[in-house]
Scaffold this active site. Sequence first.
Site, PDB file in Angstrom:
ATOM      1  N   LYS A  19      14.009   0.166  -4.559  1.00  0.00           N
ATOM      2  CA  LYS A  19      13.584   0.767  -5.832  1.00  0.00           C
ATOM      3  C   LYS A  19      13.707   2.277  -5.689  1.00  0.00           C
ATOM      4  O   LYS A  19      13.821   2.789  -4.562  1.00  0.00           O
ATOM      5  CB  LYS A  19      12.145   0.359  -6.164  1.00  0.00           C
ATOM      6  N   ASP A  67      12.663  -4.305  -0.938  1.00  0.00           N
ATOM      7  CA  ASP A  67      11.894  -3.294  -1.673  1.00  0.00           C
ATOM      8  C   ASP A  67      12.803  -2.177  -2.169  1.00  0.00           C
ATOM      9  O   ASP A  67      12.472  -1.001  -2.079  1.00  0.00           O
ATOM     10  CB  ASP A  67      10.794  -2.733  -0.759  1.00  0.00           C
ATOM     11  N   THR A 115       4.655  -2.199  -7.508  1.00  0.00           N
ATOM     12  CA  THR A 115       5.182  -2.554  -8.807  1.00  0.00           C
ATOM     13  C   THR A 115       5.815  -3.935  -8.809  1.00  0.00           C
ATOM     14  O   THR A 115       6.452  -4.350  -7.853  1.00  0.00           O
ATOM     15  CB  THR A 115       6.246  -1.536  -9.266  1.00  0.00           C
ATOM     16  N   ASP A 155      12.200   3.743   4.195  1.00  0.00           N
ATOM     17  CA  ASP A 155      10.991   2.938   4.085  1.00  0.00           C
ATOM     18  C   ASP A 155      11.235   1.440   4.168  1.00  0.00           C
ATOM     19  O   ASP A 155      11.230   0.736   3.154  1.00  0.00           O
ATOM     20  CB  ASP A 155      10.289   3.263   2.762  1.00  0.00           C
ATOM     21  N   ASN A 192      12.084   4.404  -2.938  1.00  0.00           N
ATOM     22  CA  ASN A 192      12.476   4.235  -1.522  1.00  0.00           C
ATOM     23  C   ASN A 192      13.873   4.744  -1.248  1.00  0.00           C
ATOM     24  O   ASN A 192      14.460   4.410  -0.207  1.00  0.00           O
ATOM     25  CB  ASN A 192      12.410   2.750  -1.139  1.00  0.00           C
TER      26      ASN A 192
END
Length: 273
Positions: free
Chosen positions: A135, A133, A168, A151, A138
């Site tokens: 992105k 994840d 997303t 996160d 985070n």
Amino acid sequence: NEKRWVLSDFEVGKPLGRGKFGHVYLAREKRSSQIVALKVLFKSQLKQSQVEHQLRREVEIQSHLRHPNILRLYGYFYDQSRVYLILEYAAKGELYKELTRCKHFSERRSATYIASLARALIYLHGKHVIHRDIKPENLLVGAQGEIKIADFGWSVHTFNRRRTMCGTLDYLPPEMVEKTEHDYHVDIWSLGILCYEFLYGVPPFEAKEHSETYRRIVKVDLKFPLEPFVSPAAKDLISQMLVKNSAQRLPLHKVLEHPWIVQNADPSGVYRG
Ligand SMILES: CC[C@@H](NC(=O)c1cc2[nH]nc(NC(=O)c3ccc(N4CCN(C)CC4)cc3)c2s1)c1ccccc1
């Protein structure tokens, strides 16, 4: 840490931000006066979204990690209605707000962040952990301007598989969008997406409709806008990471040796502007 924490061990200060299932506050641990970030999640919301197992995994994974570009998780505790995560305080806040404010980052700043994240991912993959994840939302910035992955809600140990996905689509690689098997190569794809978004201010396959984003991802419909100017070396690196066949994506140690990184990333891993 076998220490059993309770809320009264902390003086809770101002809210720092919010995320899924709860908020994060500035806090000070009374005995040591150490400043931390206290993430407070609501059990009711965790239960109704059936993510308790994911949270347990986040805590289990993040509490054992030690890397300058990975946010520390010092401990956790819970009471009747909430779960509390005791996290490292990242004093310069959320990276995506800085990216929104700047529109896009310079090549030096982007390369410095990408190099730091590549080193953090090499460390994670060495521990058989995939973040999955990566992105802007985070990513946090420490007091010296160093980037930190936060996160770990979606991270897994490589031996077990994944279920549904929310949030997303932009960062999903083809194999996750097509729900086929996937492995740590997904983080290389996300790093390529992130590099593009740092330089252009938008992710490469963004579209109005989810279906259109989906089509552009599986087709790897990669286009480089004329503005802002981005060097051919940067485009070359991005093109070697955003490859449909996950086994052909540029390995992370090769990312660190790429000319664009070598010529642009600050060796200290800190962007000083
Ligand atoms: C990434 C989302 C995640 N967040 C964390 O885990 C988070 C963990 C953690 N540690 N330190 C943080 N720092 C801040 O959030 C922060 C925000 C703004 C700041 N500034 C404002 C502007 N000013 C000019 C400079 C100082 C400074 C620090 C955060 S967020 C989350 C997930 C679920 C629920 C809550 C939070």
